[in-house]
Design a protein around this motif. Structure first.
Motif, mmCIF file in Angstrom:
data_model
loop_
_atom_site.group_PDB
_atom_site.id
_atom_site.type_symbol
_atom_site.label_atom_id
_atom_site.label_comp_id
_atom_site.label_asym_id
_atom_site.label_seq_id
_atom_site.Cartn_x
_atom_site.Cartn_y
_atom_site.Cartn_z
ATOM 1 N N CYS A 94 0.937 -1.097 -0.100
ATOM 2 C CA CYS A 94 0.026 0.068 0.010
ATOM 3 C C CYS A 94 0.789 1.256 0.078
ATOM 4 C CB CYS A 94 -1.110 0.052 1.279
ATOM 5 S SG CYS A 94 -2.332 -1.228 0.992
ATOM 6 N N ILE A 95 2.016 1.300 0.805
ATOM 7 C CA ILE A 95 2.932 2.339 0.719
ATOM 8 C C ILE A 95 3.595 2.415 -0.534
ATOM 9 C CG2 ILE A 95 4.893 3.281 1.969
ATOM 10 C CD1 ILE A 95 4.078 2.099 4.570
ATOM 11 N N ALA A 96 4.120 1.444 -1.218
ATOM 12 C CA ALA A 96 4.597 1.664 -2.393
ATOM 13 C C ALA A 96 3.650 2.192 -3.490
ATOM 14 C CB ALA A 96 5.001 0.291 -2.822
ATOM 15 N N ALA A 97 2.323 1.644 -3.407
ATOM 16 C CA ALA A 97 1.371 2.022 -4.291
ATOM 17 C C ALA A 97 1.111 3.720 -4.316
ATOM 18 C CB ALA A 97 0.146 1.341 -4.119
ATOM 19 N N ALA A 98 1.121 4.138 -3.163
ATOM 20 C CA ALA A 98 0.875 5.611 -2.901
ATOM 21 C C ALA A 98 1.982 6.409 -3.179
ATOM 22 C CB ALA A 98 0.631 5.819 -1.438
ATOM 23 N N ALA A 99 3.161 5.895 -2.846
ATOM 24 C CA ALA A 99 4.381 6.351 -3.349
ATOM 25 C C ALA A 99 4.575 6.672 -5.025
ATOM 26 C CB ALA A 99 5.748 5.614 -2.602
ATOM 27 N N THR A 100 4.022 5.923 -5.773
ATOM 28 C CA THR A 100 3.889 5.861 -7.178
ATOM 29 C C THR A 100 3.572 7.357 -7.466
ATOM 30 O OG1 THR A 100 3.582 3.663 -7.184
ATOM 31 C CG2 THR A 100 3.392 4.866 -8.961
ATOM 32 N N GLY A 101 2.695 7.863 -6.807
ATOM 33 C CA GLY A 101 2.099 9.056 -7.253
ATOM 34 C C GLY A 101 3.082 10.231 -7.141
#
Length: 449
Positions: A94-101
């Motif tokens: 979830c953190i990696a997915a958010a960091a994609t932005g």
């Protein structure tokens, strides 16, 4: 004396946890496939200067890392339980997915996708370990049908939501929001699922049981290879739809980004509904005394053949007919979903090797995701990008899907037979293994605890 067994969760609680597992799968697919909507956005493509081949490789990155650690994750949950490995990995993806932005370079974007793939690799091995421990044969199809809904509703909901957020806000906001909102799932998971982290004694017993079906026995089984082929062929089509369908509908059929998300939604809702009904229907037929292997094989072959109608969409003269075949072909593939999962990962596999075998099977699944991008998720994502590049249209990618689906039907008929299930080796009695483990590790006896 045999090891004390932890009590199986009550029936109602088992089904509640199954729903949580389905929701976890849904969230993983939202975070995994949100990129497909961004890749149909001209601003995102321009910002990172992406070609069709680069889009394919970017789509596939998550699948390559996902596949690389599937077997270690299967080994991990076989020995250390479901709750805590799943929880830790969930937070990471979830953190990696958010960091994609927040990334600004293509290399950073690829790194985030690789991290998502590594963390999400826990989902399927952990789920199958839980199902193997808590559900009977006549419940497996229904349970897997419910679980598979999460995998279909992820892209079904994720595509239109991601498209709407990109159009309304930006691709950056879309990644950040979809990544962070998923963390809410952790609250009921931590409160509902009991701690199954093993004691030293239970860990020794788990290692002992797993040793009766070593990796070489799995690799020597035609059933395992049939499962690998089926997973690859099924996933090639499914991951093509997750990674390339929005771009296909926008670029070849002229739909807006919002409408492409809507029709992607219809396709994945269709396969989710059919998957759940097919799993339940097969269970009911088996419960009447029919052979589980034969029943599930009939559903699988029918689903693979039904999915080949995707090729009719490639040559459809009108937009309406193309959309009809697009939705119908993926929906019919739902006949395969729960039944191939039950047959190849539970019914024909010794219980003590479920986690390891599931990890092995998922290697094929994730490779399928990558080919479309480069060789099947990995191959499907990348191969489709390459075929699109050399053909100039989506006809070649759809013809590849047609061929893989026929291979899956043939593999089901020829390789998935009970006589070729993985062999279980004779092992030292559990009581002796327990005594040895206690002596060497200094584990306290039950009387002294």
């Amino acid at each position: 004396m045999a090891l004390p067994q932890r009590e199986r969760p009550k029936a109602a609680n088992r089904w509640s946890i199954l729903v949580l597992l389905a929701l976890g799968l849904m969230i993983s697919f939202v975070d995994r496939t949100s990129l497909s909507s961004a890749l149909a956005d001209k601003h995102f493509v321009r910002e990172f200067a992406l070609t069709s081949i680069a889009r394919g490789w970017l789509n596939s990155a998550v699948f390559w890392s996902y596949g690389l650690v599937q077997m270690p994750m299967g080994w991990l949950v076989d020995r250390y339980g479901v709750k805590w490995p799943y929880s830790i990995c969930f937070v990471l993806w979830c953190i990696a997915a958010a960091a994609t932005g927040a990334v600004t370079t293509l290399s950073a974007l690829i790194v985030m996708r690789l991290l998502i793939g590594v963390a999400e690799s826990v989902v399927v091995p952990a789920t199958y370990r839980y199902l193997a421990n808590n559900f009977e044969e006549t419940q497996k199809g229904t349970a897997l049908g419910i679980f598979s809904i999460g995998g279909k509703m992820g892209p079904a909901l994720g595509a239109p939501i991601a498209a709407w957020m990109i159009v309304t806000y930006s691709w950056n906001v879309m990644f950040i929001a979809t990544g962070l909102v998923g963390l809410i799932w952790l609250v009921p998971w931590l409160l509902t699922v009991r701690n199954d982290y093993p004691t030293k004694e239970e860990l020794a017993a788990a290692i002992h049981r797993a040793s009766s079906v070593p990796l070489k026995n799995l690799l020597a089984s035609p059933v395992v290879w049939g499962g690998l082929i089926n997973n690859f062929c099924y996933s090639y089509f499914a991951f093509y739809c997750m990674t390339w369908m929005p771009a296909y509908l926008v670029e070849q059929r002229g739909l807006s980004l919002e409408k492409s998300g809507l029709f992607t939604f219809f396709s994945f809702v269709g396969i989710a509904i059919v998957a759940a009904l097919a799993g339940w229907g097969a269970d009911r037929i088996i419960a009447r005394g029919n052979d589980a292997v034969v029943v599930r094989k009939c559903f699988i072959v029918a689903g693979f053949l039904g999915g080949t109608t995707v090729l009719l969409g490639a040559y459809a003269p009108s937009l309406q007919m193309a959309l009809l075949w697009n939705v119908l072909s993926l929906s019919l593939l739902g006949l395969v979903t729960a039944n191939t999962l039950a047959l190849c990962k539970l019914t024909l596999i010794p219980k003590q090797a479920v986690g390891l075998n599931t990890g092995l099977q998922q290697v094929a699944t994730s490779l399928a995701g990558g080919v479309s991008a480069s060789l099947a998720g990995g191959v499907s994502a990348s191969l489709s990008g390459w075929l699109l590049h050399i053909g100039g249209s989506y006809e070649l990618p759809l013809m590849a899907i047609f061929g893989f689906l026929l291979v899956g039907a043939t593999s089901t008929l020829v390789l998935l037979q009970r006589k070729w299930a993985p062999k279980v080796n004779d092992i030292v009695p559990l009581e002796l293994a327990r005594t040895d483990a206690q002596t060497s590790a200094g584990v306290r006896s039950e009387a002294g605890e």
